[in-house]
Each structure stands twice: as C-alpha cells, then as structure tokens.
Design an enzyme around this catalytic site. Structure first.
Site, PDB file in Angstrom:
ATOM      1  N   TYR A 170      -1.850  -4.058  17.015  1.00  0.00           N
ATOM      2  CA  TYR A 170      -0.941  -5.134  17.423  1.00  0.00           C
ATOM      3  C   TYR A 170       0.165  -5.299  16.383  1.00  0.00           C
ATOM      4  CZ  TYR A 170       0.887  -9.610  18.937  1.00  0.00           C
ATOM      5  OH  TYR A 170       1.730 -10.599  19.378  1.00  0.00           O
ATOM      6  N   ASP A 187       2.432  -2.409   8.303  1.00  0.00           N
ATOM      7  CA  ASP A 187       2.543  -3.751   8.851  1.00  0.00           C
ATOM      8  C   ASP A 187       1.607  -4.664   8.051  1.00  0.00           C
ATOM      9  OD1 ASP A 187       2.437  -6.118  10.222  1.00  0.00           O
ATOM     10  OD2 ASP A 187       2.364  -5.203  12.209  1.00  0.00           O
ATOM     11  N   LYS A 238       4.246 -14.377   8.616  1.00  0.00           N
ATOM     12  CA  LYS A 238       3.183 -15.365   8.368  1.00  0.00           C
ATOM     13  C   LYS A 238       3.339 -16.107   7.033  1.00  0.00           C
ATOM     14  CE  LYS A 238       0.271 -13.424  11.766  1.00  0.00           C
ATOM     15  NZ  LYS A 238      -0.181 -14.059  12.966  1.00  0.00           N
TER      16      LYS A 238
END
Ligand SMILES: Cc1ncc(COP(=O)(O)O)c(C=O)c1O
Length: 460
Positions: free
Chosen positions: A159, A257, A284
């Site tokens: 993801y 990532d 985040k």
C-alpha cells in the site's frame, strides 16, 4: 459484510457495543444522510458503525457517549505523541495567531527540510505535499523524469496511497496459485497496468527475473522497509540489501516508502538495514498531526523539481509546505529523539510479548507480527509470509477479527479494525498492561466462539 450476529457470542458483543455507544449509533444514522455509507474514510469504518470520537488527550480518546479509550490506533500511526501534546499544541497555536498558511515561501520550510536532511542520511533535499499519497506519486514521477523510463515495480499487496499507480495490487491478485500479476479495480485505467510490475514481498528471485526481462523499462522499485498493509512483517535478512544491489545493477531507482515506518528508527527504518535508497517517501509523523507528505533523496534527483532545472517537474499544491504543518511537525520531530524512539519501541515489545503470551496460554493459534511500536495480530495457524497469506487469513477469520475489535472497544481499547496496534509516546507500562489485560479478557470471551466457528484455530 460481517455475519457475526448469527452466533450468540457475536450478538452479545454487538449488543454491548450498541449499549455503550448509543450516541455514536445516532450520529451514524444521521451521517448516512450526507455521507455515502455514513463515513468518509474507509480505514476508519467498521460494522455495526464506527465510534464517534470527540476529544483526544495524550494517549486517551473520549467518545460522544462519555467513554474513555486508550488510543492504540493513533490516526493510523501518524500521532507519535498522541493527542494535543502541550509543546506541539503550543507551536501550532502560536503559528495560528500568525496565519495558518501564508501562500508564500517561509523560513520554516527550509528549517524543517534541513532537520530531515540532518536526521535521514540519504536525504539531501526535500519537497513537501499534503499526504503520503502525494509523496509516493511524486516519488514515482521524479523517478520517471530522472531515468527516462516508465515502469514501476511494486509488491503484491503493498500500500502506497490512493493514486492510480499505487492502487495496483493493493490487495493481492485474487488468484492463489503462481506469481501475482498486475491487477486493479475497474475504476483504475487498464492502460496503466502495462507499466506496473509485481513481485511478492521478500522474494528477491522474482524481482531479479523481472529486472532481467524488463529492467530497461523500469524507472523505480517502490517498497516499504517493513511490509505494512501486506501483514506488517519484516524483510528477510539480506532482502533489502539485495534489492539495493539489483536496482543499482539495472539502473533503477529505489524508492523507500517510509510514510508509516519512519517512526520505528531515528533515521527511518531503512537505516536499521544499512541501505541507502535514492528517494524516500515520508508522511504521517513528520507533520505533527497535520496533513503532510514529503519526498526526499539524492540531490541530483531532487534537482528535477527546481524551477532552475532545464525542464523541471511541475510540482505545486495549495497547501504544500504550509506553515502550521511544518511548525507542528518540527516540534514533534524534535521531541521524538533517539531516546524516545527506543522507549516507545521497547513498550511495543512488552505489548507484543503480552499478546503472544495470552494467545499461547489460551490455546489459540494466532500470530503477532511487527516491530517496536507497531504490531498486527493475525488469526491464523502459521506466520504469514506473503500478502496472499495475510489476506487469506483475514478473509477466513473476518468475523472473528471484527468481533475481537468490538470487544476490545467494549473494554476501552481503540485499535485499527484490521488488527493493528500503534503506540504513542505518552503511553507508559500502565497502558500497555491494561491493553494486555483487555486482550486476554477478549480472547477468553471469544474462545467458545472460535471453538464453534474456527476450531482449526484451537491448539487443544
Ligand atoms: C506505507 C504508506 N504509504 C503511503 C500512505 C499514504 O499516506 P496518506 O494516507 O497520507 O495519503 C500510507 C498511508 O497509510 C502508508 O501506510
């Protein structure tokens, strides 16, 4: 959809949830009038209806019915210091008084970037956006610009956000035999599938085969240093190093990532494995709780974004590098020093061990994956090794996982409905032990349900 109310234990758990969260239920009914399905973020939705939260403070959440929860979801890992940390709040408040976003260059932009460059060894320059989605989108775009190639190799079940290229194989390809091939839902353009190459996580051989055949068409490999949505499991020894060597050999950029995993190690989780990616995607925690995304990496690659570059990549966005995000983000990162990283990771180890012990003591087959402050509980007999394993386990134990999540809520633990638990720095051993107690109590309640519906998950 869940079918857990066909069992008496399921009915009892749902009934107690409804009783405890009546006002949430009423909000949900009203929300359905204005929001499709009563919600606006798939990851926060669960049946029979999500809890409506009103306030967060430290590691606690308070819902609209007056219930208190330990927050073990932390906005899907972005709230490293929990809610309303006094120093972060103070920084954001003082910026609010001066304006949230000034539509202009500002010192905080290069101060935050300088901080990231000092903290993450492979980052020599930074560009900001507003989500991890934008970070991976622009990481892929700059890789294409830099290499002159179009292909992207990603992991089956990986993801990386919501943009079209990232949405290929977010769930493993439905077929269960043979190597996964690129697939996507019908609303993702078919044309794009020809530019995506898929390998299972932890399978270097397949990556090598793909690169041998298609290396001349592939701009970048995008991968997480720990495989989050695919099951939150670790790279096997040598895997990331092997990926680095192969990408170098074939003239392909390596995009790490770190949107979720950055919290696990001071300089980003990839530093734990001793590799140097070309580009990292961030998000985040670096925004201090505000929406954020960033990409950083080698200067010669990042220079493609510079307006001085002969044919620059057009990169803009109304809220890019907005003052409030970066002010709060910098305060957050400064608080999250090496000692804080270590402390929260060891609290995570305590939680993981506690969960594992409960599972064992109650004679149930379950697996706890993850590392440090992140973990996922899988209701399956053996450790998942691929995203396929994870999803197969998830589908088989769908109702059990749903009930488990609800019963944890009934006991005051707010976690991600997919079984992920996320720590924040305000937590102490007290909250960890309370969560372990709730976990054990939940398993005790569900053991007879497991015996009736998934007897293969009992060891005795
Ligand atoms: C690894 C990873 N990459 C990218 C993203 C997308 O980030 P955002 O939700 O901020 O768009 C996420 C979000 O959970 C993520 O976990």
């Amino acid at each position: 959809m869940n079918n857990y109310e066909s069992h008496e234990i399921g009915r009892d758990i749902v009934e107690r949830y409804r009783k405890k969260t009546g006002q949430s239920g009423r909000h949900f009914e009203a929300a359905k009038n204005w929001l499709p399905g009563g919600e606006t973020r798939r990851a926060s939705y669960f049946t029979p209806y999500p809890t409506f939260m009103e306030k967060g403070e430290g590691c606690y959440l308070y819902d609209c019915d007056g219930n208190t929860y330990i927050d073990m979801q932390n906005n899907y890992t972005s709230l490293i210091h929990g809610h309303a940390h006094p120093r972060v709040t103070e920084a954001a408040k003082s910026q609010m008084e001066k304006g949230v976003v000034l539509g202009s260059a500002a010192e905080i932009q290069y101060r935050h970037a300088e901080y990231l460059c000092n903290r993450i060894p492979c980052v020599e320059a930074v560009r900001y956006g507003n989500s991890g989605t934008e970070a991976t989108l622009f990481a892929m775009r700059v890789a294409r610009g830099f290499t002159g190639k179009e292909g992207i190799l990603k992991m089956d079940g990986g993801y990386h956000g919501m943009h079209d290229y990232a949405q290929v194989n977010i769930f493993p390809e439905p077929k269960t035999e043979g190597l996964p091939e690129p697939w996507a839902e019908p609303w993702i353009p078919r044309n794009l599938l020809k530019d995506i190459y898929i390998a299972p996580y932890n399978d270097l051989e397949t990556v090598e085969d793909i690169l041998k055949k298609h290396g001349a068409q592939i701009a970048a490999v995008i991968i997480e240093p720990m495989f989050s949505a695919g099951g939150l499991f670790l790279p096997e020894p040598g895997y990331l190093q092997g990926m680095r060597e192969l990408t170098e050999q074939y003239g392909i950029l390596l995009i790490l990532d770190e949107v979720m995993m950055f919290r696990l190690q001071y300089g980003g989780l990839h530093t734990h494995y001793g590799i140097t990616p070309d580009i990292v995607a961030l998000g985040k925690i670096i925004g201090g709780g505000f929406p954020v995304g960033a990409i950083g990496g080698r200067r010669d690659i990042m220079e493609l974004f510079s307006p001085d570059y002969p044919h620059p990549i057009f990169h803009s966005g109304t809220f890019n590098g907005n003052n409030i995000t970066l002010v709060a983000g910098l305060a957050t990162l400064e608080l999250y020093d090496e000692a804080a990283v270590e402390r929260i990771n060891s609290l995570g180890d305590r939680l993981r061990e506690g969960f594992e012990k409960s599972i064992q003591n109650l004679g149930i087959k379950g697996q706890v994956t993850g590392m440090g402050s992140l973990m996922t509980v899988h209701w399956r007999e053996d450790m998942p090794k691929t995203a396929r394993d994870t999803f197969e386990g998830l589908l088989t134990a769908w109702d059990l996982a749903g009930l488990f999540h609800l019963e944890m809520l009934n006991r005051g633990i707010f976690s991600a409905s997919r079984g992920m638990y996320v720590l924040s720095t305000p937590m102490t051993e007290k909250e960890i032990d309370t969560a372990i107690e709730a976990f054990t109590g939940t398993l005790e309640v569900l053991r007879p349900y497991i015996a009736d519906t998934l007897p293969q998950l009992l060891t005795t």
